[in-house]
Design a protein around this motif. Structure first.
Motif, PDB file in Angstrom:
ATOM      1  N   ARG A   4       3.465   5.694  -5.848  1.00 45.74           N
ATOM      2  CA  ARG A   4       3.189   5.740  -7.292  1.00 45.74           C
ATOM      3  C   ARG A   4       2.148   6.810  -7.611  1.00 45.74           C
ATOM      4  O   ARG A   4       2.254   7.511  -8.622  1.00 45.74           O
ATOM      5  N   ALA A  51       1.968   1.805  -3.500  1.00 53.44           N
ATOM      6  CA  ALA A  51       0.873   2.352  -4.307  1.00 53.44           C
ATOM      7  C   ALA A  51       0.721   3.849  -4.059  1.00 53.44           C
ATOM      8  O   ALA A  51       0.506   4.630  -5.000  1.00 53.44           O
ATOM      9  N   GLU A  52       0.840   4.242  -2.786  1.00 48.48           N
ATOM     10  CA  GLU A  52       0.702   5.664  -2.472  1.00 48.48           C
ATOM     11  C   GLU A  52       1.817   6.484  -3.122  1.00 48.48           C
ATOM     12  O   GLU A  52       1.579   7.586  -3.634  1.00 48.48           O
ATOM     13  N   VAL A  72      -0.952   1.780 -10.861  1.00 42.00           N
ATOM     14  CA  VAL A  72      -1.334   1.303  -9.532  1.00 42.00           C
ATOM     15  C   VAL A  72      -2.526   0.353  -9.593  1.00 42.00           C
ATOM     16  O   VAL A  72      -2.624  -0.601  -8.820  1.00 42.00           O
ATOM     17  N   ALA A 127      -6.780   5.812  -7.171  1.00 39.78           N
ATOM     18  CA  ALA A 127      -6.062   5.559  -8.423  1.00 39.78           C
ATOM     19  C   ALA A 127      -7.013   5.573  -9.613  1.00 39.78           C
ATOM     20  O   ALA A 127      -6.705   6.138 -10.673  1.00 39.78           O
ATOM     21  N   LEU A 168      -7.125   2.239  -4.121  1.00 42.80           N
ATOM     22  CA  LEU A 168      -7.585   1.795  -5.434  1.00 42.80           C
ATOM     23  C   LEU A 168      -8.616   2.780  -6.002  1.00 42.80           C
ATOM     24  O   LEU A 168      -8.572   3.126  -7.195  1.00 42.80           O
ATOM     25  N   ASP A 227      -2.243  -3.796  -9.714  1.00 43.62           N
ATOM     26  CA  ASP A 227      -1.694  -4.376  -8.485  1.00 43.62           C
ATOM     27  C   ASP A 227      -2.657  -4.239  -7.316  1.00 43.62           C
ATOM     28  O   ASP A 227      -2.866  -5.186  -6.539  1.00 43.62           O
ATOM     29  N   LEU A 228      -3.261  -3.055  -7.177  1.00 44.07           N
ATOM     30  CA  LEU A 228      -4.182  -2.854  -6.062  1.00 44.07           C
ATOM     31  C   LEU A 228      -5.465  -3.657  -6.229  1.00 44.07           C
ATOM     32  O   LEU A 228      -6.068  -4.091  -5.246  1.00 44.07           O
ATOM     33  N   GLU A 260       0.831  -1.211   0.000  1.00 44.07           N
ATOM     34  CA  GLU A 260       0.000   0.000   0.000  1.00 44.07           C
ATOM     35  C   GLU A 260       0.865   1.261   0.000  1.00 44.07           C
ATOM     36  O   GLU A 260       0.523   2.259  -0.644  1.00 44.07           O
TER      37      GLU A 260
END
Length: 655
Positions: free
Chosen positions: A171, A168-169, A180, A204, A201, A183-184, A165
């Protein structure tokens, strides 16, 4: 040449050129894995024997020594005969693995994600990608059912999920929203109860120009949480949905745009440019971040807990006792539960704080010394350490003399944690909570003000004053909502379940409320609170109401010794139950002290064990005017007086 070890998957080792080392059989690997879990601490041979075999044979000690000898030959093949081992060493009553800090992939993983949290976005992304690439499967694969590996496996898995996570943040911060999403999407499907994953998610999708899908996802998350867990989405999740509907600017920020994300990115970049890598200032700043991170939710709490030891170790390596003391004492995160989430880590922190105290020079800051003392008291909670109460009261005396409100709040937290030396101390804890609320409100100490309300909530529950308890629950919830402290809701929801149980709602209604509260706790990142709490709450409810007690293969967690006699009685094994009762230790002196004594009392009455009944009566009498267990703010087994009356009657019958 340095040997490297891998535990992020099956337990393996590689030599200095990267070739696999033959670790022999599964017991050899188990010894190595157990020593890695100990992180350089000595593991006595007796502990290794207990951990390797459920029923050790007479030759188990010799077998362990044989495994160690074989491992030494494999790990240090060039070591001359009779020369002491340098890697797997004998020390005192056992063995320790003296490997370098970067020799174990799990340790490198932790260091990598810790470094990523303070690195500029692109560097952070590289570090997170590299750290996550080291995972080869579940941590300590092959030792899934071993109690000694379970906590470390769980901790590492939570760190891995947090790192996914976190990546992701980052990115999203650098404008890679489209990257993102895949993957999320998989991450959410595999871990549907992680609200932060849903939030990221949805964010994104929105930033990738897919607003409708983002809103649909958030509605699906709300439906799942309500239908499956019976809980509302977190404030952050609800706020994101509102922002997307309003098309608020703050959810659209990308690189180069204005708003909080840009401020954060520019500030951290400037910090990275101007503050030298490895400096003391960076380390102290990290502790400040960890302190803030710990109150932001489950993921933040787990991440902060995971990196705290790394920060302490790094400070000690710099050889500056004052810096080490500030790093240890700077983590003044309020604590409300008397059982540590990670007892091994807590013991490490206490040891480090004691070393720092001993190393402080004459004339060192009194405030720094007080913070170390308060840390010792907080981290030794729920243990029988004699140092805890003394450290807490000394920290309080220093804080009052200095007139430092923040230090005094931390010291009062440590005093609260040490007010469980006997039953019946709810009024004393209520007074501590009242001072915390007043002090913190005057000086804007929000987290300690919340703590004060929760302390009073617990104390008033013990005294069956639920009208006042309701006021403190509501005040804590208001502060948590205003300042984005989502973990507070875990405790207030359990309080409301307790209130139902204590005010004679139907047992079925109370059971449902307990189950709802436990569902919220399951993803809160607080294993010290969670493990065994729901079955204990349900057991207490049934025992109090005299309902039939149903037992299965429930994991009673740390409460097993006090439940086991009742389990054996329910299975019609009175002789085994009597033996288990004789072996039952005194309960830890914590928030559930009276609860566990009441369970012991019930087993003693059923088995006509006069010695146990007398002990229970003696320990419970000071709390005769309280609700047993309600001081936890989580559960109750009814009035202490009810259990005392039963004990007196049983002792009269068997005199």
């Amino acid at each position: 040449m340095q040997v490297r070890f891998g535990v992020l998957g099956p337990v393996v080792a590689w030599d200095g050129v990267g070739a696999p080392i033959d670790l022999k059989g599964p017991k050899h690997r188990a010894v190595l894995a157990r020593l890695i879990v100990a992180r350089g601490q000595v593991v006595p041979v007796s502990r290794l024997v207990d951990d390797l075999w459920q029923e050790p044979s007479p030759g188990a000690v010799s077998a362990v020594r044989t495994f160690v000898a074989a491992l030494r030959r494999a790990l240090e093949p060039q070591r001359p005969p009779r020369e002491p081992a340098r890697l797997l060493v004998t020390e005192g009553p056992g063995y320790a693995l003296r490997s370098a800090p970067d020799a174990v992939d799990a340790w490198r993983f932790e260091d990598g994600i810790a470094a990523a949290s303070t690195a500029p976005p692109h560097e952070a992304l590289d570090r997170l990608d590299r750290a996550l690439s080291w995972w080869r499967g579940p941590a300590f694969a092959g030792f899934d059912d071993e109690p000694w590996a379970r906590a470390e496996r769980s901790r590492l898995e939570q760190l891995r999920l947090n790192a996914i996570e976190q990546r992701a943040e980052v990115r999203l911060t650098v404008g890679r929203a489209a990257d993102v999403v895949p993957d999320l999407d998989a991450h959410v499907a595999e871990h549907p109860w992680r609200e932060e994953a849903w939030r990221l998610l949805a964010l994104a999708l929105y930033r990738a120009g897919r607003q409708g899908e983002a809103l649909a996802l958030l509605r699906r998350a709300r439906h799942l949480l309500l239908e499956q867990l019976g809980i509302d989405p977190s404030p952050r999740l609800r706020r994101l949905e509102t922002d997307i509907l309003r098309q608020a600017d703050r959810v659209s920020y990308g690189p180069g745009s204005s708003g909080p994300e840009r401020v954060w990115a520019q500030t951290t970049a400037a910090y990275d440019r101007t503050v030298a890598s490895g400096s003391a200032a960076r380390l102290e700043s990290t502790v400040g971040l960890l302190r803030s991170l710990a109150v932001t939710g489950a993921g933040g709490l787990e991440a902060a807990r995971g990196q705290r030891i790394a920060a302490i170790v790094a400070a000690e390596q710099l050889g500056d006792p004052e810096l080490t003391a500030r790093v240890i004492g700077g983590y003044d995160v309020p604590a409300i539960w008397t059982r540590s989430d990670d007892p091994a880590q807590a013991a490490q922190i206490v040891a480090a704080a004691e070393r720092a105290l001993a190393a402080l020079r004459p004339g060192s800051s009194e405030a720094t010394r007080a913070r170390l003392l308060a840390t010792i008291a907080v981290e030794s909670r729920g243990t029988r350490a004699a140092r805890g109460p003394e450290a807490a009261h000394e920290a309080e005396r220093i804080a009052r003399r200095l007139g430092d409100p923040t230090l005094l709040a931390f010291a009062l937290n440590s005093v609260f944690m040490q007010t469980f030396h006997r039953a019946g101390l709810a009024p004393e804890r209520d007074a501590i909570g009242a001072e915390l609320v007043a002090l913190s409100a005057r000086h804007g100490l929000v987290t300690f003000e919340i703590l004060g309300h929760l302390v009073r909530l617990q104390a008033r529950s013990a005294l069956a004053d639920f009208a006042t308890g309701d006021q403190h629950a509501a005040a804590a919830d208001r502060l948590a909502e205003r300042h984005d402290h989502p973990l507070v809701g875990v405790f207030t929801r359990w309080y409301r379940a307790l209130r139902l149980a204590a005010t004679w709602s139907s047992p079925q209604t109370a059971e449902a409320a307990y189950c709802d509260a436990a569902a919220q706790l399951a993803n809160a990142g607080m294993p010290g609170v969670e493990r065994g709490l729901l079955p204990l709450a349900l057991l207490c409810l049934r025992v109090w109401h005299g309902d039939p007690v149903r037992f299965d293969d429930t994991d009673w967690g740390p409460y097993t010794p006090w439940v086991r006699p009742l389990v054996l009685l329910a299975r019609d094994r009175p002789a085994d139950a009597a033996a288990a009762l004789r072996q039952t230790p005194d309960p830890p002196r914590d928030l559930l002290f009276e609860t566990l004594w009441c369970l012991t009392a019930q087993a003693a009455i059923a088995l006509n064990d006069r010695t146990a009944m007398k002990r229970a009566r003696t320990e419970l009498t000071p709390a005769a005017n309280e609700l047993a267990g309600a001081g936890s703010g989580m559960l109750t087994i009814g009035p202490v007086a009810h259990h005392l009356d039963q004990l007196v009657a049983a002792l009269s019958r068997t005199r």
